[in-house]
Design an enzyme around this catalytic site. Structure first.
Site, PDB file in Angstrom:
ATOM      1  N   LYS A 247     -30.623 -20.937  -5.114  1.00 55.40           N
ATOM      2  CA  LYS A 247     -29.666 -21.220  -4.050  1.00 55.40           C
ATOM      3  C   LYS A 247     -29.394 -19.973  -3.211  1.00 55.40           C
ATOM      4  O   LYS A 247     -29.405 -20.015  -1.973  1.00 55.40           O
ATOM      5  CB  LYS A 247     -28.361 -21.739  -4.650  1.00 55.40           C
TER       6      LYS A 247
ATOM      7  N   CYS B 155     -24.205 -19.960  -7.135  1.00 48.86           N
ATOM      8  CA  CYS B 155     -23.711 -20.334  -8.459  1.00 48.86           C
ATOM      9  C   CYS B 155     -24.205 -21.730  -8.841  1.00 48.86           C
ATOM     10  O   CYS B 155     -24.473 -22.561  -7.974  1.00 48.86           O
ATOM     11  CB  CYS B 155     -22.184 -20.346  -8.503  1.00 48.86           C
ATOM     12  N   ASP B 156     -24.289 -21.944 -10.134  1.00 48.27           N
ATOM     13  CA  ASP B 156     -24.569 -23.284 -10.629  1.00 48.27           C
ATOM     14  C   ASP B 156     -23.941 -23.421 -12.015  1.00 48.27           C
ATOM     15  O   ASP B 156     -23.996 -22.486 -12.813  1.00 48.27           O
ATOM     16  CB  ASP B 156     -26.061 -23.567 -10.708  1.00 48.27           C
ATOM     17  N   SER B 157     -23.347 -24.573 -12.288  1.00 48.68           N
ATOM     18  CA  SER B 157     -22.661 -24.781 -13.567  1.00 48.68           C
ATOM     19  C   SER B 157     -23.200 -26.002 -14.301  1.00 48.68           C
ATOM     20  O   SER B 157     -23.547 -27.015 -13.684  1.00 48.68           O
ATOM     21  CB  SER B 157     -21.153 -24.973 -13.333  1.00 48.68           C
TER      22      SER B 157
ATOM     23  N   GLY C 215     -24.213 -19.911 -13.857  1.00 49.86           N
ATOM     24  CA  GLY C 215     -25.115 -18.855 -13.422  1.00 49.86           C
ATOM     25  C   GLY C 215     -24.634 -18.273 -12.105  1.00 49.86           C
ATOM     26  O   GLY C 215     -24.166 -19.017 -11.233  1.00 49.86           O
TER      27      GLY C 215
END
Length: 204
Positions: free
Chosen positions: A51, A71-73, A108
């Site tokens: 991203k 970010c990624d969750s 992340g």
């Protein structure tokens, strides 16, 4: 420094704003469903990296330095990644499995500073243990009917309607919302960005 959040998450944007940082949103367009990584924590970092890179690489040339945050969750439950439920039926199934138990919310983070046509970057994962209340079926059905669980990783929020259903956390609260401020501060420090310099300045 211009700050760009490479995420469509309103919760992440609000975390930054409450921390005194005015960020703009540029959605990356990354197809998250096309990425396969077995380890949930590693998957969040891979997606955050993709991203941030997609947005940073598309920025026009500028004399102003730009910070891009990706970010990624995902919720890891029983060793498997739980992203956003595909539908209400899946959200109900998730909650019936999670109630009265615990999972680990991984986020992340990838930070890229674009300056003088060069990029410098750092990344890491923050992980927080989340303990869920022992909901009955009626509570689960009512929560899913609000639609909120369909739009968030792990089918829950800690800062919204799902807050009463989280009995405790072990780790950074903001990470569960979607962005770990302490981790981001550490990453930026390594990139030569002092956190207070990002605070919005009072008008006048």
């Amino acid at each position: 420094m211009r700050v760009v959040l490479a995420s469509a998450s309103p919760a992440r944007l609000e975390v930054l704003r409450r921390a005194g940082i005015d960020a703009e949103v540029i959605v990356s367009g990354v197809d998250e469903d096309a990425v396969e990584v077995a380890d949930p924590a590693a998957l969040t970092l891979t997606l955050a990296r993709m991203k941030a890179a997609a947005v940073a690489d598309a920025l026009p040339a500028s004399d102003e330095p730009v910070l891009v945050i990706g970010c990624d969750s995902l919720l890891e439950f029983d060793g498997r990644a739980q992203g956003k439920p595909a539908d209400a039926e899946r959200a109900v199934a998730c909650w019936r499995a999670m109630r009265g138990r615990s999972g680990v919310l991984h986020t992340g983070h990838r930070a890229i500073v674009v300056e003088d046509r060069e990029q410098r970057a750092d990344e890491a994962v923050a992980s927080t243990v989340v303990h869920f209340a022992d909901l009955d079926d009626a509570e689960i059905d009512a929560y899913v009917a609000t639609g909120e669980p369909l739009w968030v990783a792990g089918a829950f929020t800690v800062d919204g309607l799902g807050g009463p259903f989280v009995t405790g956390i072990e780790g950074d609260y903001h990470n569960v919302v979607g962005l770990s401020l302490p981790l981001l501060r550490t990453l930026l420090g390594g990139l030569g960005v002092d956190w207070p310099t990002l605070w919005r300045r009072p008008a006048g």
